[in-house]
Design an enzyme around this catalytic site. Structure first.
Site, mmCIF file in Angstrom:
data_model
loop_
_atom_site.group_PDB
_atom_site.id
_atom_site.type_symbol
_atom_site.label_atom_id
_atom_site.label_comp_id
_atom_site.label_asym_id
_atom_site.label_seq_id
_atom_site.Cartn_x
_atom_site.Cartn_y
_atom_site.Cartn_z
ATOM 1 N N LEU A 11 3.092 86.465 -13.403
ATOM 2 C CA LEU A 11 4.482 86.881 -13.213
ATOM 3 C C LEU A 11 5.136 85.904 -12.238
ATOM 4 C CD1 LEU A 11 4.024 90.748 -12.884
ATOM 5 C CD2 LEU A 11 4.403 89.384 -14.938
ATOM 6 N N ALA A 12 5.486 84.736 -12.743
ATOM 7 C CA ALA A 12 5.977 83.657 -11.885
ATOM 8 C C ALA A 12 6.888 82.755 -12.713
ATOM 9 C CB ALA A 12 4.804 82.864 -11.309
ATOM 10 N N GLU A 13 8.192 83.052 -12.675
ATOM 11 C CA GLU A 13 9.135 82.287 -13.490
ATOM 12 C C GLU A 13 9.207 80.822 -13.079
ATOM 13 O OE1 GLU A 13 9.822 86.424 -14.254
ATOM 14 O OE2 GLU A 13 9.737 85.339 -12.335
ATOM 15 N N HIS A 52 18.403 93.450 -15.042
ATOM 16 C CA HIS A 52 18.003 93.429 -16.439
ATOM 17 C C HIS A 52 19.194 93.350 -17.394
ATOM 18 C CE1 HIS A 52 14.412 94.961 -14.479
ATOM 19 N NE2 HIS A 52 13.728 94.822 -15.596
ATOM 20 N N PRO A 86 14.268 82.154 -10.012
ATOM 21 C CA PRO A 86 13.148 81.342 -9.519
ATOM 22 C C PRO A 86 12.896 80.104 -10.373
ATOM 23 C CG PRO A 86 12.572 83.669 -9.501
ATOM 24 C CD PRO A 86 13.871 83.560 -10.237
ATOM 25 N N PHE A 109 15.869 87.425 -14.265
ATOM 26 C CA PHE A 109 14.719 86.874 -13.540
ATOM 27 C C PHE A 109 14.702 85.346 -13.582
ATOM 28 C CE2 PHE A 109 12.242 90.888 -15.048
ATOM 29 C CZ PHE A 109 13.016 91.677 -14.213
ATOM 30 N N GLU A 149 5.336 85.616 -19.698
ATOM 31 C CA GLU A 149 4.694 86.843 -19.230
ATOM 32 C C GLU A 149 4.498 87.819 -20.385
ATOM 33 O OE1 GLU A 149 7.189 86.208 -15.081
ATOM 34 O OE2 GLU A 149 7.556 87.995 -16.316
ATOM 35 N N GLN A 192 11.326 86.812 -19.128
ATOM 36 C CA GLN A 192 11.291 88.178 -19.639
ATOM 37 C C GLN A 192 12.660 88.853 -19.664
ATOM 38 O OE1 GLN A 192 8.652 91.450 -17.860
ATOM 39 N NE2 GLN A 192 7.350 90.468 -19.402
#
Length: 340
Positions: free
Chosen positions: A72-74, A143, A103, A100, A43, A96
């Protein structure tokens, strides 16, 4: 502590005062320049150069067919990387933030880590999954996690964590050349706070090996990632108390270089393990168990752990209560040395 720069090889250049981010960027430039099969995806890694700017300039240098911005799709990032790696490419996939990763976990655990075994060696997955991890930058929820132990538990995947610009450069180059998947976790708290000269010569550092950063005789301090900085500071503070501390940076979490840790603890007889992740069921507990199994009669005191807490990383206002500090490591070492 950084060792002196090694003798320059032909075509090598010294990069002065590099941050860890700049070292990652330099390693990616070098790897992509040396091997057309190395590709980047994630991303904002292309046009924007990544959320932390670790991939700045790479799309301009190598084109959008080798540095690919993704949705935006891990799960998609990890799945595409698995497919690429089985067909001869060497993808470096950026997640990122480590928070995250979940997924993508199914593809990492069920496909990347198992591909060599599943195909009886016919296929492998030479993927590097890069992810900023750890706390200390006052980030929002998801994060600031330090969940390296989740991945260290998986057979078939390496977990590598640099603690300085030089080690980031060398370990990332070696991770890209690994025939099997590597989770390369970058401690973002020291992305810009540490600087050192590095030699940009394309030479990697050994994986699966600990780095002894300071020799000592009284106690062994073991750490990794950003907390190595505080661990070294603690070792220097202990010197003021007449205590000689040996400092070991794991470098590679899995597989663990047991021999280096064992040799040090057999020499000193005492050990403090410092990590930012939760206290329970972590890498520190694994090291403590290994020492109890293989060096019990060399130990002169119980093994101490200085860690985060078994709770969610607090939001920015209270984050400093969670993070282990230099004086916590010093206190644990002094307490350990009370045993005779």
């Amino acid at each position: 502590m950084n060792a002196p720069l090694k003798e320059l090889q032909p075509n090598a250049k010294v990069l002065k005062d590099q941050t860890l981010l700049e070292a990652v960027n330099a390693a990616l430039f070098t790897a992509m320049g040396n091997d057309d099969d190395v590709v980047l995806l994630g991303e904002d890694v292309g046009m924007n150069g990544g959320v932390f700017r670790a991939t700045a300039g790479l799309q301009e240098a190598f084109g959008n067919h080798r540095v690919m911005d993704t949705p935006l799709a891990e799960a998609l990032i990890a799945g595409v990387a698995v497919g690429m790696s089985t067909q001869g490419l060497k993808p470096v996939a950026e997640l990122q933030f480590m928070g995250f990763v979940f997924p993508a976990f199914e593809h990492i655990a069920c496909h990347a880590a198992r591909m060599r075994n599943r195909t009886r060696g016919r296929l492998s997955c030479p993927i590097v999954f890069r992810a900023p991890f750890g706390g200390g930058i006052h980030a929002p929820e998801h994060h600031s996690e330090s969940t390296e132990a989740l991945f260290a538990h998986l057979p078939g995947i390496r977990v590598v964590i640099p603690s300085s610009p030089r080690r980031a450069y060398g370990l990332l180059l070696s991770a890209i050349e690994s025939p099997d998947p590597v989770l390369f976790l970058e401690p973002k708290r020291i992305y810009r706070s540490l600087k050192s000269d590095i030699i940009d010569d394309g030479q990697g550092l050994p994986l699966d090996t600990c780095f002894t950063l300071k020799e000592g005789s009284d106690i062994t301090l073991v750490s990794w990632g950003a907390l190595v900085t505080e661990t070294l500071d603690a070792a220097h503070e202990l010197e003021a108390h007449g205590i000689s501390a040996e400092v070991i940076d794991l470098g590679t979490i899995k597989p663990l270089d047991e021999a280096t840790i064992l040799a040090s603890v057999m020499k000193t007889g005492r050990c403090v393990i410092a990590h930012e992740a939760c206290h329970s069921f972590g890498v520190g507990a694994e090291i403590a168990a290994m020492l109890a199994e293989k060096a019990l009669f060399n130990l002169r005191a119980p093994i101490a752990r200085v860690t985060g807490y078994d709770t969610i990383m607090p939001l920015p206002t209270n984050e400093h209560y969670y993070m282990p500090r230099t004086n916590d490591i010093v206190e644990a070492a002094i307490n350990t040395l009370q045993y005779e």
